[in-house]
Design a protein around this motif. Structure first.
Motif, PDB file in Angstrom:
ATOM      1  N   PHE A   2       9.637  -5.507  20.043  1.00  0.00           N
ATOM      2  CA  PHE A   2      10.063  -5.088  18.703  1.00  0.00           C
ATOM      3  C   PHE A   2       9.402  -3.764  18.354  1.00  0.00           C
ATOM      4  O   PHE A   2       8.249  -3.507  18.709  1.00  0.00           O
ATOM      5  CB  PHE A   2       9.662  -6.132  17.655  1.00  0.00           C
ATOM      6  N   ALA A   3      10.144  -2.928  17.609  1.00  0.00           N
ATOM      7  CA  ALA A   3       9.587  -1.687  17.071  1.00  0.00           C
ATOM      8  C   ALA A   3      10.234  -1.399  15.728  1.00  0.00           C
ATOM      9  O   ALA A   3      11.421  -1.675  15.523  1.00  0.00           O
ATOM     10  CB  ALA A   3       9.831  -0.516  18.026  1.00  0.00           C
ATOM     11  N   THR A   4       9.447  -0.861  14.811  1.00  0.00           N
ATOM     12  CA  THR A   4       9.983  -0.539  13.489  1.00  0.00           C
ATOM     13  C   THR A   4      10.941   0.641  13.565  1.00  0.00           C
ATOM     14  O   THR A   4      10.932   1.419  14.512  1.00  0.00           O
ATOM     15  CB  THR A   4       8.849  -0.205  12.514  1.00  0.00           C
ATOM     16  N   LYS A   5      11.768   0.738  12.521  1.00  0.00           N
ATOM     17  CA  LYS A   5      12.691   1.848  12.372  1.00  0.00           C
ATOM     18  C   LYS A   5      12.713   2.263  10.909  1.00  0.00           C
ATOM     19  O   LYS A   5      12.194   1.553  10.043  1.00  0.00           O
ATOM     20  CB  LYS A   5      14.103   1.451  12.817  1.00  0.00           C
ATOM     21  N   ALA A   6      13.304   3.402  10.637  1.00  0.00           N
ATOM     22  CA  ALA A   6      13.413   3.861   9.249  1.00  0.00           C
ATOM     23  C   ALA A   6      14.223   2.858   8.451  1.00  0.00           C
ATOM     24  O   ALA A   6      15.218   2.315   8.933  1.00  0.00           O
ATOM     25  CB  ALA A   6      14.077   5.226   9.211  1.00  0.00           C
ATOM     26  N   PHE A   7      13.776   2.576   7.221  1.00  0.00           N
ATOM     27  CA  PHE A   7      14.483   1.605   6.393  1.00  0.00           C
ATOM     28  C   PHE A   7      15.358   2.313   5.377  1.00  0.00           C
ATOM     29  O   PHE A   7      15.160   3.491   5.059  1.00  0.00           O
ATOM     30  CB  PHE A   7      13.493   0.670   5.690  1.00  0.00           C
ATOM     31  N   ALA A   8      16.348   1.577   4.854  1.00  0.00           N
ATOM     32  CA  ALA A   8      17.286   2.148   3.891  1.00  0.00           C
ATOM     33  C   ALA A   8      16.719   2.085   2.481  1.00  0.00           C
ATOM     34  O   ALA A   8      16.612   3.102   1.795  1.00  0.00           O
ATOM     35  CB  ALA A   8      18.621   1.419   3.957  1.00  0.00           C
ATOM     36  N   THR A   9      16.339   0.894   2.037  1.00  0.00           N
ATOM     37  CA  THR A   9      15.819   0.707   0.680  1.00  0.00           C
ATOM     38  C   THR A   9      14.543  -0.108   0.666  1.00  0.00           C
ATOM     39  O   THR A   9      13.570   0.251   0.010  1.00  0.00           O
ATOM     40  CB  THR A   9      16.869  -0.003  -0.208  1.00  0.00           C
ATOM     41  N   LEU A  10      14.536  -1.215   1.402  1.00  0.00           N
ATOM     42  CA  LEU A  10      13.415  -2.144   1.375  1.00  0.00           C
ATOM     43  C   LEU A  10      12.499  -1.909   2.563  1.00  0.00           C
ATOM     44  O   LEU A  10      12.932  -1.999   3.717  1.00  0.00           O
ATOM     45  CB  LEU A  10      13.917  -3.593   1.389  1.00  0.00           C
ATOM     46  N   GLY A  11      11.251  -1.641   2.298  1.00  0.00           N
ATOM     47  CA  GLY A  11      10.298  -1.365   3.359  1.00  0.00           C
ATOM     48  C   GLY A  11       9.807  -2.647   4.012  1.00  0.00           C
ATOM     49  O   GLY A  11       8.821  -3.238   3.569  1.00  0.00           O
ATOM     50  N   LEU A  12      10.478  -3.074   5.070  1.00  0.00           N
ATOM     51  CA  LEU A  12      10.075  -4.303   5.747  1.00  0.00           C
ATOM     52  C   LEU A  12      10.407  -4.192   7.230  1.00  0.00           C
ATOM     53  O   LEU A  12      11.199  -3.349   7.665  1.00  0.00           O
ATOM     54  CB  LEU A  12      10.769  -5.518   5.125  1.00  0.00           C
ATOM     55  N   ALA A  13       9.775  -5.061   8.011  1.00  0.00           N
ATOM     56  CA  ALA A  13      10.056  -5.186   9.437  1.00  0.00           C
ATOM     57  C   ALA A  13      10.227  -6.667   9.725  1.00  0.00           C
ATOM     58  O   ALA A  13       9.431  -7.491   9.245  1.00  0.00           O
ATOM     59  CB  ALA A  13       8.923  -4.593  10.267  1.00  0.00           C
ATOM     60  N   ALA A  14      11.241  -7.036  10.498  1.00  0.00           N
ATOM     61  CA  ALA A  14      11.507  -8.453  10.704  1.00  0.00           C
ATOM     62  C   ALA A  14      12.399  -8.655  11.915  1.00  0.00           C
ATOM     63  O   ALA A  14      13.136  -7.751  12.331  1.00  0.00           O
ATOM     64  CB  ALA A  14      12.176  -9.047   9.461  1.00  0.00           C
TER      65      ALA A  14
END
Length: 818
Positions: free
Chosen positions: A506-518
């Motif tokens: 898993f790796a994070t990516k830019a979010f649209a509105t909500l700052g979360l990773a899941a």
């Protein structure tokens, strides 16, 4: 206390004032140590108090029936009792405020969040909200009524503009919020994500200042939904007191600069600060300097309340004498929801329940396992079943899985919802990567499906081979509050009894509105024709067949509307096959709203059980066996087909929305008002529900002596239990304006009363209608109007069973202020 609050505000520096107008982290507002101001902490609701943990895992909590289940009870006293119990739950989590209740209207039958809301009717929603808030705040815990306003769909919800005319707003969508303010004195209101007629509600001056504060006299706080603030000066000036969560994105130094530049006046800032300090005083956080501690306090009295409420929420929709269960015959227990306890919906309302009682467990406890035979028949999951087991988790302080791990931990399932502080703070929660390593041992050999969906990039490897790839061609979908992709599924051959290695990257990516990773990863083996055939065999050899079907929190969830109201998978086929094999087939339906029922004519009985909380199986068993009376009544109309619903249209701007707009074309004709308008017969009408006990209403009396002068009417009647069982009737009073100058519904619910009666008992009850019960809103004149002329009062036990009628008449008009 007002003097103390004013003094504190005067003593605060600009930095200190600004600091309490936004969150410090996901769940708290910072303290001001210099002045002894404690930290304000909030927790998600409304069907429990999750605390400061993730949506997955975390400290265990009590899971109460969901909103639509409470709506089905029509019991304000019960909902008040639940509100008070939830206050204890909030205190266990070290918080001062519950982000609840949810009072948006059931406009569409496909809204993914209908399960969390009470009803399609504003009066039922409003009265239950008042009870919930009074119960909660009576114990010193603040309520946060939400989502203000126009959040009746989860499609593009963070950006879409709900186009709602003012009359519809006033008569339908604002009523529960107005009641929460005027009747319950709610201490908190949460703005919705969406725009209202083009403007984000978090910066909507007409909504937050003109209506809420000036017209309704509100003196609590308005907080944003999480990441629902989009500006600095605009939100503060419009009336948004608190930006959540923290650390601030639109406030902090930006707000200091706005004050210094004059974009936000000192007076406006002072008003926001006073509102926050007043809230802190009300909930006790002003002087709370205790260390934050969360406890998993499993209270037996709350379990008993949940069981009682879950049973009372059950709606008996059909019964050809099959219920309650009697005798000692054999029972086939069939269906995807039989051994899986579906206790709640998905999204921010979900929590880590103390326990989950399945219908199978409930029936075993009630009847003994010897009488029961089980077959699943089919599945109903939206995603492959989450992989459970021990996983080693390596966290990397980069987004490429490079170098040595910054932190190593373990978890017992292949899913995660990362927000705020993670990996002991050793990685940036918005910029990291992780590798999970574990294994899966299948029970049977054959082709298995491997699924993965993620808010971020993710891959699943089985025995070193890439099987499911949600990384290479990641596309935004309808998971994780619209921040995630749709599930990507691959297949792999697995051997029974062998431990197959599973690795998830898993790796994070830019979010649209909500700052979360899941992410969530699952493995499942499809059920085929043989599973239905086995269920038919089990049913044919039993005296009674009970089929447990419906949806689950993967379908009924925040962040995603339903694709239709068809039952998922092969459940319709399963019910039809079982009913054909056994004429004594009972269906127990668990959903967050209506479904189409092509098999309804062939089953002997049907119970709608909703998502009734952690005691689900016991509550359902209580109703099936007759220990509890099914006294629930529908808070939402069940149409014959999805196309009958008022929001269904060939014009996609009406639903689901086009080019950033969703137009509420049906206006005030929502729910039963729509079916009345078209003369359409629904599958099951609003307010409907059978029972083991039977009731009659009679002897209607009307006192209209104050109608001309004040607009109020007193209605009396007799309610009789005509059966040999104790039970409860829901008496419903509807008002019709016989000749109106503006279009009005054929009838509107304006009062109701749940009456507990012993077998054969009769009781006189009264219900009061105030002037607003007869009024409609005039947009140009900006007032409520009770016209002259005749009004018909209709009383009965559902929206289509109204045997008692009377008329009242006015000679003059009556104008009421907003």
């Amino acid at each position: 206390m007002a003097d103390r609050i004013a003094e504190l505000a005067d003593q605060m520096t600009l930095d200190e004032k600004v600091s309490i107008l936004s969150g410090e982290d996901f769940w708290s507002v910072p303290a001001v140590p210099r002045l002894g101001i404690g930290k304000l902490r909030v927790t998600d609701g409304p069907n429990g108090a999750r605390g400061g943990g993730s949506l997955i895992g975390g400290v265990k909590s009590a899971s109460f029936p969901v909103g639509i289940a409470l709506g089905a009870t029509w019991n304000v006293d019960l909902v008040k009792e639940i509100g008070a119990a939830l206050a204890d739950e909030v205190k266990s989590k070290g918080a001062h405020m519950l982000l609840a209740p949810t009072v948006n209207i059931h406009r569409s039958v496909t809204n993914g969040r209908n399960f969390e809301c009470y009803s399609e009717d504003p009066i039922l929603s409003g009265e239950l909200a008042v009870a919930y808030i009074v119960g909660l705040q009576g114990q010193g815990i603040g309520a946060t009524v939400k989502h203000f306003v126009g959040n009746e769909s989860e499609i593009e919800r963070t950006t879409i503009s709900s186009e709602i005319d003012e009359r519809s707003l006033r008569e339908i969508y604002l009523i529960p919020f107005e009641w929460a303010v005027k009747k319950a004195d709610t201490w908190g209101v949460m703005s919705s994500y969406n725009r209202l007629n083009g403007t984000f509600t978090s910066e909507h001056n007409w909504l937050l200042t003109s209506v809420l504060r000036q017209e309704w006299g509100y003196d609590g706080i308005v907080m944003s939904d999480w990441f629902g603030s989009h500006s600095t000066a605009e939100t503060v000036n419009a009336g948004l007191d608190l930006e959540m969560p923290g650390p601030p994105r639109d406030r902090g130094q930006k707000l200091i600069d706005a004050v210094n530049s004059g974009a936000v006046s000192q007076d406006t800032l002072h008003e926001r600060v006073i509102n926050m300090l007043r809230l802190m005083e009300r909930v006790g956080s002003l002087d709370d300097h205790s260390e934050w501690q969360e406890r998993a306090h499993d209270r037996p009295e709350h379990s008993a309340l949940i069981r009682r409420a879950g049973a009372e929420a059950a709606v008996l929709l059909k019964n050809n004498g099959a219920l309650p269960l009697n005798g000692d015959g054999s029972i086939a227990v069939i269906g995807p929801n039989a051994k899986i306890a579906q206790i709640m919906g998905g999204g921010s309302a979900q929590l880590n329940a103390h326990y989950r009682i399945s219908p199978w467990q409930g029936l075993v406890s009630a009847l003994g396992e010897d009488r029961l035979r089980y077959a699943p028949g089919c599945t109903n999951h939206r995603f492959e079943p989450v992989l459970r087991g021990q996983f080693k988790v390596e966290y990397f302080a980069n987004e490429t899985l490079a170098g040595e791990p910054a932190h190593v931990a373990s978890q017992d399932e292949a899913q995660a919802f990362w927000i705020g502080h993670i990996a002991d703070g050793k990685v940036d929660p918005l910029h990291f990567s992780a590798r999970l390593t574990g294994s899966y041992t299948p029970e049977t050999s054959g082709t298995h499906r491997v699924g993965i969906y993620s808010a971020g990039f993710a891959k699943v490897f089985v025995d070193g081979k890439l099987i499911a790839d949600a990384w290479t061609n990641w596309q935004k979908g309808r998971t994780f509050f619209e921040e995630g992709c749709d599930e990507v599924v691959g297949t792999v051959e697995l051997q029974a009894g062998r431990a197959h290695e599973v690795v998830i990257e898993f790796a994070t990516k830019a979010f649209a509105t909500l700052g979360l990773a899941a992410f969530a990863a699952g493995i499942g083996k499809p059920l085929g024709d043989d599973a239905i055939a086995e269920a038919v065999r089990v049913a044919r050899n039993a005296d009674t067949a009970i089929v447990f079907i419906g949806r689950n929190g993967e379908w009924d969830t925040e962040g995603s509307d339903l694709p239709s109201i068809d039952l998922p998978g092969r459940q319709n086929e399963l019910v039809a096959a079982i009913a054909n094999a056994n004429p004594n087939t009972i269906v127990v339906l668990q959903t967050g709203g209506p479904v189409e029922m092509p098999w309804i004519g062939s089953v002997a009985a049907l119970i709608q059980a909703w998502y009734p909380g952690q005691e689900a199986g016991n509550a359902i068993a209580d109703v099936l066996t007759g220990v509890a009376e099914p006294s629930g009544r529908l808070p939402q109309t069940f149409p014959v087909r999805w196309a009958d619903n008022p929001a269904h249209s060939q014009d996609r701007e009406v639903y689901p929305g086009v080019e950033g707009k969703v137009r509420y074309e049906e206006g005030i004709f929502v729910g039963y008002r729509h079916y009345d308008r078209l003369g359409m017969t629904p599958l099951f009408p609003f307010g409907f529900g059978l029972g083991y006990a039977r009731f009659a209403v009679s002897d209607l009396t009307v006192d209209d002596t104050e109608f001309e002068a004040e607009g109020s009417v007193m209605v009396g009647l007799s309610v009789t239990n005509t059966s040999d069982r104790d039970g409860a009737a829901v008496v419903q009073l509807y008002v019709s304006d016989d000749i109106a100058s503006d279009p009005r519904p054929a009838k509107e619910l304006k009062a109701f009363r749940k009456v507990q009666l012993k077998a054969g008992e009769s009781r006189q009850i009264t219900m009061t209608l105030d002037a607003r019960a007869f009024a409609f809103y005039r947009v140009q004149a900006k007032h409520w109007l009770v016209e002259d002329g005749r009004f018909t009062l209709r009383v009965g036990l559902s929206s289509v069973d109204l045997p008692l009628t009377a008329t009242v008449e006015r000679k003059t008009t009556l104008m009421l202020p907003v």
